[in-house]
Design a protein around this motif. Structure first.
Motif, PDB file in Angstrom:
ATOM      1  N   GLY A 154      25.037  38.548  73.320  1.00  0.00           N
ATOM      2  CA  GLY A 154      25.467  39.306  74.683  1.00  0.00           C
ATOM      3  C   GLY A 154      24.920  40.498  75.206  1.00  0.00           C
ATOM      4  O   GLY A 154      24.274  40.688  76.305  1.00  0.00           O
ATOM      5  N   ALA A 155      24.817  41.304  74.062  1.00  0.00           N
ATOM      6  CA  ALA A 155      24.162  42.704  74.179  1.00  0.00           C
ATOM      7  C   ALA A 155      22.581  42.721  74.446  1.00  0.00           C
ATOM      8  O   ALA A 155      22.212  43.324  75.405  1.00  0.00           O
ATOM      9  CB  ALA A 155      24.505  43.491  73.186  1.00  0.00           C
ATOM     10  N   GLU A 156      21.957  41.669  73.771  1.00  0.00           N
ATOM     11  CA  GLU A 156      20.562  41.513  73.703  1.00  0.00           C
ATOM     12  C   GLU A 156      20.399  40.873  75.289  1.00  0.00           C
ATOM     13  O   GLU A 156      19.232  41.291  75.601  1.00  0.00           O
ATOM     14  CB  GLU A 156      20.134  40.891  72.646  1.00  0.00           C
ATOM     15  N   THR A 157      21.068  39.850  75.499  1.00  0.00           N
ATOM     16  CA  THR A 157      20.690  39.348  76.674  1.00  0.00           C
ATOM     17  C   THR A 157      21.040  40.129  77.855  1.00  0.00           C
ATOM     18  O   THR A 157      20.229  40.374  79.052  1.00  0.00           O
ATOM     19  CB  THR A 157      21.557  38.264  76.878  1.00  0.00           C
ATOM     20  N   ALA A 158      21.941  41.112  77.945  1.00  0.00           N
ATOM     21  CA  ALA A 158      22.207  41.964  78.998  1.00  0.00           C
ATOM     22  C   ALA A 158      21.242  43.112  79.046  1.00  0.00           C
ATOM     23  O   ALA A 158      20.785  43.502  80.165  1.00  0.00           O
ATOM     24  CB  ALA A 158      23.540  42.683  78.725  1.00  0.00           C
ATOM     25  N   SER A 159      20.479  43.484  77.802  1.00  0.00           N
ATOM     26  CA  SER A 159      19.320  44.458  77.821  1.00  0.00           C
ATOM     27  C   SER A 159      18.306  43.865  78.476  1.00  0.00           C
ATOM     28  O   SER A 159      17.563  44.471  79.446  1.00  0.00           O
ATOM     29  CB  SER A 159      19.160  44.655  76.197  1.00  0.00           C
ATOM     30  N   SER A 160      18.041  42.504  78.229  1.00  0.00           N
ATOM     31  CA  SER A 160      16.934  42.062  78.816  1.00  0.00           C
ATOM     32  C   SER A 160      16.937  41.885  80.401  1.00  0.00           C
ATOM     33  O   SER A 160      16.000  42.150  81.156  1.00  0.00           O
ATOM     34  CB  SER A 160      16.525  40.654  78.113  1.00  0.00           C
ATOM     35  N   CYS A 161      18.253  41.352  80.846  1.00  0.00           N
ATOM     36  CA  CYS A 161      18.433  41.202  82.093  1.00  0.00           C
ATOM     37  C   CYS A 161      18.126  42.669  82.844  1.00  0.00           C
ATOM     38  O   CYS A 161      17.798  42.579  84.025  1.00  0.00           O
ATOM     39  CB  CYS A 161      19.911  40.811  82.465  1.00  0.00           C
ATOM     40  N   SER A 162      18.959  43.577  82.335  1.00  0.00           N
ATOM     41  CA  SER A 162      18.719  44.924  82.691  1.00  0.00           C
ATOM     42  C   SER A 162      17.132  45.287  83.030  1.00  0.00           C
ATOM     43  O   SER A 162      16.935  45.957  83.866  1.00  0.00           O
ATOM     44  CB  SER A 162      19.454  46.148  81.928  1.00  0.00           C
ATOM     45  N   SER A 163      16.434  45.105  81.892  1.00  0.00           N
ATOM     46  CA  SER A 163      14.939  45.407  82.133  1.00  0.00           C
ATOM     47  C   SER A 163      14.221  44.731  83.183  1.00  0.00           C
ATOM     48  O   SER A 163      13.198  45.083  83.669  1.00  0.00           O
ATOM     49  CB  SER A 163      14.373  45.059  80.693  1.00  0.00           C
ATOM     50  N   LEU A 164      14.782  43.436  83.425  1.00  0.00           N
ATOM     51  CA  LEU A 164      14.165  42.872  84.613  1.00  0.00           C
ATOM     52  C   LEU A 164      14.496  43.186  85.964  1.00  0.00           C
ATOM     53  O   LEU A 164      14.051  42.697  86.844  1.00  0.00           O
ATOM     54  CB  LEU A 164      14.450  41.300  84.329  1.00  0.00           C
ATOM     55  N   GLY A 165      15.367  44.037  86.206  1.00  0.00           N
ATOM     56  CA  GLY A 165      15.955  44.761  87.301  1.00  0.00           C
ATOM     57  C   GLY A 165      17.532  43.997  87.854  1.00  0.00           C
ATOM     58  O   GLY A 165      17.478  44.565  88.932  1.00  0.00           O
ATOM     59  N   HIS A 166      17.930  43.473  87.289  1.00  0.00           N
ATOM     60  CA  HIS A 166      19.247  42.690  87.563  1.00  0.00           C
ATOM     61  C   HIS A 166      20.158  43.755  87.462  1.00  0.00           C
ATOM     62  O   HIS A 166      20.289  44.489  86.530  1.00  0.00           O
ATOM     63  CB  HIS A 166      19.418  41.256  86.766  1.00  0.00           C
ATOM     64  N   SER A 167      21.118  43.476  88.273  1.00  0.00           N
ATOM     65  CA  SER A 167      22.493  44.333  88.155  1.00  0.00           C
ATOM     66  C   SER A 167      23.357  43.515  87.226  1.00  0.00           C
ATOM     67  O   SER A 167      23.715  42.179  87.235  1.00  0.00           O
ATOM     68  CB  SER A 167      23.239  44.486  89.344  1.00  0.00           C
ATOM     69  N   VAL A 168      23.772  44.059  85.998  1.00  0.00           N
ATOM     70  CA  VAL A 168      24.516  43.505  84.882  1.00  0.00           C
ATOM     71  C   VAL A 168      25.762  44.036  84.694  1.00  0.00           C
ATOM     72  O   VAL A 168      25.971  45.318  84.664  1.00  0.00           O
ATOM     73  CB  VAL A 168      23.633  43.527  83.782  1.00  0.00           C
ATOM     74  N   THR A 169      26.635  43.275  84.347  1.00  0.00           N
ATOM     75  CA  THR A 169      27.859  43.812  83.825  1.00  0.00           C
ATOM     76  C   THR A 169      28.307  42.902  82.561  1.00  0.00           C
ATOM     77  O   THR A 169      28.180  41.572  82.612  1.00  0.00           O
ATOM     78  CB  THR A 169      29.115  43.277  85.004  1.00  0.00           C
ATOM     79  N   VAL A 170      28.814  43.661  81.429  1.00  0.00           N
ATOM     80  CA  VAL A 170      29.203  43.118  80.246  1.00  0.00           C
ATOM     81  C   VAL A 170      30.775  42.893  80.330  1.00  0.00           C
ATOM     82  O   VAL A 170      31.283  43.841  80.280  1.00  0.00           O
ATOM     83  CB  VAL A 170      28.756  43.374  79.203  1.00  0.00           C
ATOM     84  N   VAL A 171      31.363  41.859  80.051  1.00  0.00           N
ATOM     85  CA  VAL A 171      32.796  41.790  79.858  1.00  0.00           C
ATOM     86  C   VAL A 171      33.055  41.419  78.359  1.00  0.00           C
ATOM     87  O   VAL A 171      32.511  40.313  77.884  1.00  0.00           O
ATOM     88  CB  VAL A 171      33.286  40.600  80.542  1.00  0.00           C
ATOM     89  N   GLU A 172      33.942  42.235  77.773  1.00  0.00           N
ATOM     90  CA  GLU A 172      34.224  42.028  76.256  1.00  0.00           C
ATOM     91  C   GLU A 172      35.912  42.263  76.296  1.00  0.00           C
ATOM     92  O   GLU A 172      36.338  43.232  76.773  1.00  0.00           O
ATOM     93  CB  GLU A 172      33.684  43.391  75.648  1.00  0.00           C
TER      94      GLU A 172
END
Length: 395
Positions: A154-172
């Motif tokens: 989840g964290a690595e995917t969130a990091s990648s999505c953020s680097s691509l310019g997307h708005s990211v929310t992580v739910v834990e």
């Protein structure tokens, strides 16, 4: 042994094939894989492959020359259906029955799914096909991405999505991501990486359901909130692929139960990688998948447990430009000491840090962010201590 069958054309399955040949086995070698792809490296799927910095050629774990040298029969795109221990015989979904003298189980694990997560726009990230589908969704942007689960994937995917310019929310659901692995103090430090990158971190609440008819439009939380979403990525762990072994003579408990040498209750069957519960512990890490096959193959060819595969646990993760490395066995109650580097607003400062987990004056585990050389020295000390049968103090 005249025939050995490896079930799982995975990282650990490939390493087992290499070990069989390296240890002198020159008989028939069969490798069965449920995916149509030759073995590939999974860690880049959530990182360089997802962001487009690497293509599929960079994922390949073997080439034509090595494939020829292994001299194996590859059966890809076919799932194993059952194991008949009397042969033993591996039964395949296409009706074939592979009679064999030895079996290496390397079937890995599958992504855990949410109930009703069949809406378009909802993804897991475990296989190459998963990564292909998700990368295609992320190409147009920006998108509102909700990542469910703050673990490593989840964290690595969130990091990648953020680097691509997307708005990211992580739910834990837990109070902090990675608490079981790192403890609350260091988990809070790693959680700060999300916030520093502009990723919203929602903790202490679960997912009540997904919104949408044909396509996902949002994520409903158990605290009553609803998060709008164009893309949802489910990273809530994995389930070992043992369904095909139900009814066999093997003991199954969160994976295939093995002794310390990867040997199952049948001496002619060993298990390695994410599916193997070695010595009562199942480790879903690249290092385990590459280290266990040597010992497993040694014991398979010997027909008994001649060596053990227990080692100091080690894992790493790349998030938001930071390399996180951890080694050892942390327990609740261990004291944490920042041995090198410092923190800035609760996050790693420039140059990273090295932290030591200590119990009774001894180092039990080490955590580093962007401190690879000091970390490797500490990891070697821990390994030496493990070989001596005790946890080694690291100065």
């Amino acid at each position: 042994m005249r025939t050995v069958t490896i079930v799982g054309a995975s990282l650990s399955g490939l390493y087992a094939a290499r070990e069989l040949r390296a240890q002198g086995y020159d008989g028939r070698l069969v490798i069965v894989g449920d995916e149509p792809h030759a073995p590939y490296d999974r860690p880049p799927l959530s990182k360089d492959f997802l962001t487009g910095r690497a293509d599929e050629t960079h994922l390949a774990l073997t080439d034509a020359e090595e494939t020829a040298q292994l001299g194996a029969e590859w059966i890809l795109g076919v799932r194993a259906r059952a194991l008949d221990a009397r042969g033993p015989t591996v039964l395949l979904d296409d009706g074939r029955a592979l009679s064999t003298d030895g079996v290496v189980i390397a079937t890995g694990a599958s992504a855990r799914r949410l109930p009703g997560d069949t809406l378009d726009g909802v993804h897991t990230l475990r296989t190459l096909d998963d990564a292909r589908a998700l990368r295609e969704e992320l190409t147009p942007g920006p998108r509102r991405v909700v990542v469910i689960g703050g673990g490593f994937i989840g964290a690595e995917t969130a990091s990648s999505c953020s680097s691509l310019g997307h708005s990211v929310t992580v739910v834990e659901a837990a109070p902090l991501p990675l608490v079981p692995q790192l403890g609350a103090e260091m988990a809070a430090v790693c959680a700060a990486l999300h916030r520093r990158a502009g990723v919203e971190l929602v903790t202490g609440t679960g997912v009540a359901g997904l919104r949408g008819t044909a396509r996902v439009t949002g994520v409903d939380l158990t605290d009553g909130r609803s998060l709008p979403a164009d893309v949802v990525i489910v990273g809530i762990g994995a389930v070992p692929n043992t369904a095909w072994l139900v009814g066999s003579a093997l003991a199954l408990r969160d994976g295939v139960v093995c002794d310390d040498g990867c040997v199952t209750s049948l001496p002619q069957v060993v298990a390695v990688g994410d599916v193997a519960g070695v010595g009562g512990h199942r480790a879903e890490h690249w290092t385990s998948a590459t280290q266990q096959p040597r010992v497993a193959v040694t014991n398979l060819l010997a027909g008994r447990t001649a060596e053990t595969a227990l080692a100091v646990p080690y894992f790493w993760s790349d998030q938001y430009g930071a390399r996180i490395q951890f080694a050892g066995r942390r327990r609740d109650g261990d004291a944490v000491r920042l041995a090198e580097g410092e923190l800035s607003d609760g996050a790693p400062a420039e140059g990273g840090f090295l932290a030591r987990y200590e119990r009774d004056g001894r180092t039990t585990a080490v955590l580093a962010v962007d401190r690879p050389r000091p970390f490797m020295r500490a990891r070697r000390e821990l390994a030496r201590g493990a070989e001596e049968g005790q946890t080694q103090s690291v100065p």
